[in-house]
Scaffold this motif. Structure first.
Motif, PDB file in Angstrom:
ATOM      1  N   GLY A 455      51.846 -28.852  29.482  1.00  0.00           N
ATOM      2  CA  GLY A 455      50.852 -27.920  28.971  1.00  0.00           C
ATOM      3  C   GLY A 455      49.908 -28.453  27.923  1.00  0.00           C
ATOM      4  O   GLY A 455      49.241 -27.681  27.243  1.00  0.00           O
ATOM      5  N   VAL A 456      49.812 -29.787  27.773  1.00  0.00           N
ATOM      6  CA  VAL A 456      48.936 -30.367  26.747  1.00  0.00           C
ATOM      7  C   VAL A 456      47.527 -30.566  27.299  1.00  0.00           C
ATOM      8  O   VAL A 456      46.575 -29.954  26.828  1.00  0.00           O
ATOM      9  CB  VAL A 456      49.496 -31.704  26.220  1.00  0.00           C
ATOM     10  CG1 VAL A 456      48.540 -32.318  25.199  1.00  0.00           C
ATOM     11  CG2 VAL A 456      50.869 -31.490  25.584  1.00  0.00           C
ATOM     12  N   ALA A 457      47.398 -31.427  28.307  1.00  0.00           N
ATOM     13  CA  ALA A 457      46.079 -31.762  28.863  1.00  0.00           C
ATOM     14  C   ALA A 457      45.805 -30.941  30.116  1.00  0.00           C
ATOM     15  O   ALA A 457      45.636 -31.469  31.214  1.00  0.00           O
ATOM     16  CB  ALA A 457      45.999 -33.250  29.174  1.00  0.00           C
ATOM     17  N   THR A 458      45.790 -29.640  29.957  1.00  0.00           N
ATOM     18  CA  THR A 458      45.535 -28.742  31.085  1.00  0.00           C
ATOM     19  C   THR A 458      44.972 -27.421  30.592  1.00  0.00           C
ATOM     20  O   THR A 458      45.258 -27.004  29.463  1.00  0.00           O
ATOM     21  CB  THR A 458      46.823 -28.484  31.895  1.00  0.00           C
ATOM     22  OG1 THR A 458      46.545 -27.580  32.976  1.00  0.00           O
ATOM     23  CG2 THR A 458      47.897 -27.854  31.018  1.00  0.00           C
ATOM     24  N   THR A 459      44.177 -26.794  31.440  1.00  0.00           N
ATOM     25  CA  THR A 459      43.689 -25.443  31.140  1.00  0.00           C
ATOM     26  C   THR A 459      44.396 -24.407  32.012  1.00  0.00           C
ATOM     27  O   THR A 459      44.057 -23.229  31.965  1.00  0.00           O
ATOM     28  CB  THR A 459      42.166 -25.354  31.368  1.00  0.00           C
ATOM     29  OG1 THR A 459      41.864 -25.726  32.719  1.00  0.00           O
ATOM     30  CG2 THR A 459      41.415 -26.264  30.413  1.00  0.00           C
ATOM     31  N   ASP A 460      45.374 -24.845  32.804  1.00  0.00           N
ATOM     32  CA  ASP A 460      46.151 -23.942  33.646  1.00  0.00           C
ATOM     33  C   ASP A 460      46.994 -23.029  32.750  1.00  0.00           C
ATOM     34  O   ASP A 460      47.856 -23.512  32.009  1.00  0.00           O
ATOM     35  CB  ASP A 460      47.049 -24.754  34.572  1.00  0.00           C
ATOM     36  CG  ASP A 460      47.804 -23.885  35.572  1.00  0.00           C
ATOM     37  OD1 ASP A 460      48.381 -22.859  35.158  1.00  0.00           O
ATOM     38  OD2 ASP A 460      47.827 -24.240  36.763  1.00  0.00           O
ATOM     39  N   PRO A 461      46.767 -21.717  32.796  1.00  0.00           N
ATOM     40  CA  PRO A 461      47.489 -20.814  31.875  1.00  0.00           C
ATOM     41  C   PRO A 461      48.998 -20.834  32.068  1.00  0.00           C
ATOM     42  O   PRO A 461      49.753 -20.663  31.112  1.00  0.00           O
ATOM     43  CB  PRO A 461      46.904 -19.429  32.197  1.00  0.00           C
ATOM     44  CG  PRO A 461      46.261 -19.564  33.536  1.00  0.00           C
ATOM     45  CD  PRO A 461      45.818 -20.978  33.657  1.00  0.00           C
ATOM     46  N   ASP A 462      49.463 -21.050  33.297  1.00  0.00           N
ATOM     47  CA  ASP A 462      50.906 -21.087  33.539  1.00  0.00           C
ATOM     48  C   ASP A 462      51.531 -22.337  32.935  1.00  0.00           C
ATOM     49  O   ASP A 462      52.601 -22.278  32.312  1.00  0.00           O
ATOM     50  CB  ASP A 462      51.195 -21.032  35.045  1.00  0.00           C
ATOM     51  CG  ASP A 462      50.858 -19.666  35.640  1.00  0.00           C
ATOM     52  OD1 ASP A 462      51.011 -18.660  34.922  1.00  0.00           O
ATOM     53  OD2 ASP A 462      50.417 -19.612  36.796  1.00  0.00           O
TER      54      ASP A 462
END
Length: 534
Positions: A455-462
């Motif tokens: 969940g660091v380098a992502t814009t995916d909410p999940d």
């Protein structure tokens, strides 16, 4: 028929069914692999050939966790990674038994003093405290889950003494006064997700005396949430300070400059891992990011290789002067040094024009990025330990070094690396990937794909749910505090009362034959090469 017999019959039919399903699958894959025309391995060795692709797929994980030694692995070795994690999680930077460094190899060493400074002799801010949380490890065995708990702690901020504070843009209307030598390098919102930027913002604010660079993606509310000082980066695409047609928007700049947290502006000419414009895949361009950058949602973005507003040092310096006069705040530039001549040209124009940046961020070719091309990451731009002395020497040669602060970046994620950079001419140091690791990065190397598993380098909410801001922000705090403490510890060992006094005479270089050369001698060779090139 009793229950036991019924279960036996059911078990028998389950086994037979399993065998039949397996045979059918094997026949299916055999026919499919034999007749496909894309993979010769599968065509000649159907079914069995699939093992090759399976092993190839899991190879990076096996190398990272099983086969690479503690000091192998790129971009960061296991030792490098664990050093950051332990500093951030446990606020602990102690090792046992001995160093794993290969002392037969060439490298830089910090010269120790016969009479080091006592702790009470160090010149530092002893008043400022920080409230943080750190993990205390209770028990860890091979077959049981690690037992640990979070503990509140009041810690020394390890800031510079006010007399040693670094001042950027001393002659501007609003100089930027920095009491810590280490800040967060440019990482855009979009390249990193909401939770990561928020944890970094809040953690850096708690640590005090530091800053975060927005990256070229523009300023978001997540950068501001913690209250940390901010250097707003402006890239060639002008995200955050442009109109819908992509032209520079002075009204937007004015609004940004009126935000008290924004202490300076940085024009990004280049980045170590990509001496070109930035890139962000469409998956990451959420409506929020699109609004901040003034682009269309879910469409990939490529920044231009350079600013349309200038194509020479004269025009660049004039543009900087306009921004400085318009905002009253310091203006700097981010560059990658590729040769003596361009460093000399930069310094020469500063001398001739009387203009130029208030600070220069010099990024080494070993720096990281969310997305780039292999040939640019591997071969364009000099590493920081070559680039930094070249830039420093050029500025001194033309008598303009006192007008500008140098911020160095490029894998400077431990106190000794920072100290060596300071001795080579840096005034301050930027860190990017070290901070990513502090908030949970596991080096999955998927920054460009929007599928970061932690969940660091992502814009995916999940995927972002994995990063808990309330826990990770304290890891940021601890990482900064241990870095600062380590710097003062090294200063004491070198016989100086503050890390701001690291100079070339404090560093020695040992080659692979054991021959030792003072950094000052190497530096003078660089100066001479610069003169010859000029």
């Amino acid at each position: 028929m009793n229950l036991a017999n019924i279960l036996t019959i059911i078990g028998f039919f389950a086994v037979v069914l399993g065998i039949l399903v397996t045979i059918i699958m094997l026949v299916y894959f055999y026919i499919k692999d034999r007749n496909q025309k894309e993979h010769p391995t599968l065509r000649n060795f159907p079914v069995l050939g699939r093992m090759r692709y399976f092993l190839e797929k899991i190879g990076p994980e096996f190398r990272q966790y099983w086969f690479n030694s503690d000091t192998e692995g790129k971009p960061f070795s296991r030792d490098d990674y664990e050093h950051i994690v332990k500093s951030a999680k446990y606020k602990r930077d102690i090792v046992g038994f001995g160093s794993k460094r290969d002392f037969e190899k060439e490298g830089f060493y910090i010269k120790n003093s016969m009479f080091p400074k006592l702790t009470e002799e160090l010149k530092m801010d002893r008043e400022t405290k920080v409230m943080t949380k750190k993990y205390v490890l209770v028990n860890e065995t091979l077959f049981t889950q690690r037992k640990e708990y979070l503990k509140d702690e009041e810690a020394d901020a390890n800031l510079l003494h006010p007399d040693d504070a670094v001042i950027i843009g001393e002659k501007t209307q609003y100089p930027f006064v920095v009491k810590g030598l280490i800040g967060m390098s440019a990482m855009s919102f979009g390249a990193l997700g909401t939770n990561a930027i928020t944890a970094l913002s809040e953690g850096l604010a708690i640590a005090k005396g530091t800053w975060m660079n927005t990256g070229e993606g523009g300023l978001s509310k997540h950068h501001l949430i913690g209250g940390v000082d901010i250097i707003m980066q402006i890239g060639p695409a002008l995200f955050g300070v442009r109109d819908k047609e992509g032209n520079f928007n002075w009204d937007a700049l004015k609004k940004k400059s009126e935000i008290p947290q924004i202490k300076a502006f940085e024009l990004k000419l280049a980045q170590g891992a990509k001496a070109r414009g930035g890139h962000i895949d469409g998956d990451k361009v959420t409506p929020e990011i699109a609004e901040i950058r003034m682009v269309e949602p879910y469409k990939s973005i490529d920044s231009p290789n350079r600013f349309k507003e200038f194509d020479s040092f004269e025009k660049l310096f004039d543009f900087m002067e306009q921004i400085r006069q318009f905002t009253g705040k310091p203006v700097g530039m981010k560059v990658v040094i590729g040769s003596f001549s361009e460093a000399d040209e930069l310094a020469s124009h500063m001398k001739q024009s009387g203009k130029g940046p208030d600070f220069i961020t010099v990024d080494g070719g070993e720096g990281g990025t969310g997305a780039t091309y292999q040939e640019l990451a591997d071969s364009v731009g000099l590493p920081i330990k070559s680039a930094l002395p070249i830039l420093d020497a050029a500025l001194i040669k033309h008598g303009v070094r006192d007008r500008v602060k140098i911020i160095a970046s490029g894998k400077l994620f431990t106190p000794d690396r920072v100290a060596i950079a300071l001795a080579m001419g840096a005034d301050l140091v930027n860190i990017a990937r070290g901070f990513m690791v502090s908030v949970g990065c596991i080096q999955a190397l998927r920054c460009h794909s929007n599928s970061c598993p932690v969940g660091v380098a992502t814009t995916d909410p999940d995927l972002q749910k994995a990063l808990v801001v309330e826990e990770k922000k304290y890891r940021v705090v601890n990482y900064v505090l241990t870095l600062r403490k380590g710097l003062f510890r090294l200063a004491a060992a070198a016989g100086i009362d503050s890390p701001v006094h690291f100079r070339r005479e404090h560093i020695m270089y040992k080659d692979d034959k054991g021959i030792v050369t003072p950094l000052e001698d190497i530096y003078q060779k660089i100066v001479q090469q610069g003169k010859d090139a000029g």
